[in-house]
Scaffold this motif. Structure first.
Motif, PDB file in Angstrom:
ATOM      1  N   THR A 152     -71.868 -24.424  -0.909  1.00  0.00           N
ATOM      2  CA  THR A 152     -72.430 -23.317  -1.770  1.00  0.00           C
ATOM      3  C   THR A 152     -71.490 -23.716  -2.552  1.00  0.00           C
ATOM      4  OG1 THR A 152     -71.974 -21.799  -0.455  1.00  0.00           O
ATOM      5  CG2 THR A 152     -71.765 -21.720  -1.966  1.00  0.00           C
ATOM      6  N   TYR A 156     -72.948 -25.413  -5.875  1.00  0.00           N
ATOM      7  CA  TYR A 156     -73.953 -24.125  -7.529  1.00  0.00           C
ATOM      8  C   TYR A 156     -73.083 -24.496  -8.076  1.00  0.00           C
ATOM      9  CZ  TYR A 156     -77.660 -23.818  -4.076  1.00  0.00           C
ATOM     10  OH  TYR A 156     -79.047 -24.379  -2.769  1.00  0.00           O
ATOM     11  N   LEU A 186     -73.498 -25.481 -11.589  1.00  0.00           N
ATOM     12  CA  LEU A 186     -74.327 -25.142 -11.953  1.00  0.00           C
ATOM     13  C   LEU A 186     -74.589 -23.711 -13.339  1.00  0.00           C
ATOM     14  CD1 LEU A 186     -77.007 -24.451  -9.875  1.00  0.00           C
ATOM     15  CD2 LEU A 186     -77.246 -26.204 -11.047  1.00  0.00           C
ATOM     16  N   LEU A 217     -79.332 -29.156  -9.617  1.00  0.00           N
ATOM     17  CA  LEU A 217     -79.915 -27.893  -8.375  1.00  0.00           C
ATOM     18  C   LEU A 217     -80.816 -28.729  -7.401  1.00  0.00           C
ATOM     19  CD1 LEU A 217     -80.857 -25.537  -7.742  1.00  0.00           C
ATOM     20  CD2 LEU A 217     -82.732 -25.262  -8.990  1.00  0.00           C
ATOM     21  N   ALA A 260     -77.982 -29.724  -5.001  1.00  0.00           N
ATOM     22  CA  ALA A 260     -77.696 -28.435  -4.076  1.00  0.00           C
ATOM     23  C   ALA A 260     -78.511 -28.325  -3.054  1.00  0.00           C
ATOM     24  CB  ALA A 260     -77.324 -27.475  -5.175  1.00  0.00           C
TER      25      ALA A 260
END
Length: 275
Positions: free
Chosen positions: A21, A24, A27, A57, A60
């Motif tokens: 996580t 992210y 982002l 992205l 991830a």
């Protein structure tokens, strides 16, 4: 009639789907930069920040697939190492995304951008580690690893099909009996993975009985449950009781066979000590 609780294997994978996580977080500032560039009608900044956003992205997403693959590997008693090193790919992709964002999007010097890319990649590997590389194929004897893996995969595929059929079965008693049967089948599979030497005998048992249950549940769900008479349902309940008994006997056979193997090894060792 209320639907029984959905089947969940006792030995279900325990890998953490939230792992990764942190990736992210990269982002968030990129997304804000895209929004800001859009409001400022700065097309170049919008495009470059958009490319950076989708690169991170991709990092991830690829990393998440690697984490899931790694979790399944650690959960399995008997398996091969993952063929595609998704975690490693994500690490290199992270370095490339960092370099592009710093050098192209951010306009930083080449050396500084390259340094940030290296730091990001090294930090990723230090924190998340590498993909599993060693096959977990011990205790095979003269059994082919591919044969064991194919048998287990075939049985697990049929169990998944039965689980899907069970979602449409409203007969609570039948649903509960199927749940118990699947849990015992999972237990048998786990026992076989711990000691695959019995796979040839157990394969026939697994395929015949699990395939039989799959065909019954498939035929059952193809019909309107309201049209199935009481006599047929009672026969199904009796059939599942027989299956449950067969599974118990197979588990006992597997455990007794392991005990027999242990006794043989002990007797052999005693003879070696005497000599």
């Amino acid at each position: 009639m209320a639907k029984a609780k959905r089947y969940t294997p006792k030995e279900s994978p325990t890998f953490n789907y939230t792992k990764g996580t942190l990736l992210y977080i990269f982002l968030i500032p990129l997304f804000l930069s895209i929004v800001l560039a859009l409001f400022q009608t700065n097309i170049q900044a919008f495009i470059l920040n958009g490319i950076s956003f989708f690169l991170f992205l991709a990092v991830a997403r690829v990393a998440k697939r690697g984490f899931e693959q790694e979790g399944k590997y650690h959960h399995a008693t008997f398996t091969k190492a993952p063929k595609i090193p998704y975690k490693m790919i994500a690490g290199y992709l992270l370095g490339g995304a960092t370099f592009f964002t710093a050098f192209v999007t951010g306009g930083e010097p080449f050396v500084k951008s390259a340094f940030l890319a290296v730091i990001a990649t090294v930090g990723y590997y230090l924190f998340y580690g590498f993909d599993p590389k060693k096959d977990k194929l011990e205790n095979l004897g003269d059994i082919s690893a591919e044969f064991v893996l194919e048998t287990i995969a075939e049985a697990q595929g049929k169990l998944s099909a039965i689980e899907e059929h069970m979602q449409n079965i409203k007969d609570t008693l039948l649903h509960e009996k199927l749940t118990v049967a699947l849990q015992k089948a999972e237990h048998i599979l786990q026992t076989i993975q711990e000691d695959p030497k019995d796979i040839r005998v157990a394969r026939k048992f697994l395929i015949v009985y699990i395939d039989g249950i799959a065909k019954v549940t498939d035929a059952y769900t193809d019909m309107d449950e309201k049209e199935i008479d009481t006599h047929t349902k009672e026969r199904l309940h009796t059939l599942m009781d027989d299956v449950d008994e067969k599974f118990d006997k197979e588990l006992a056979r597997l455990k007794n066979n392991n005990q027999f193997d242990l006794d043989v090894h002990i007797d052999t060792l005693k003879e070696q000590i005497k000599n």
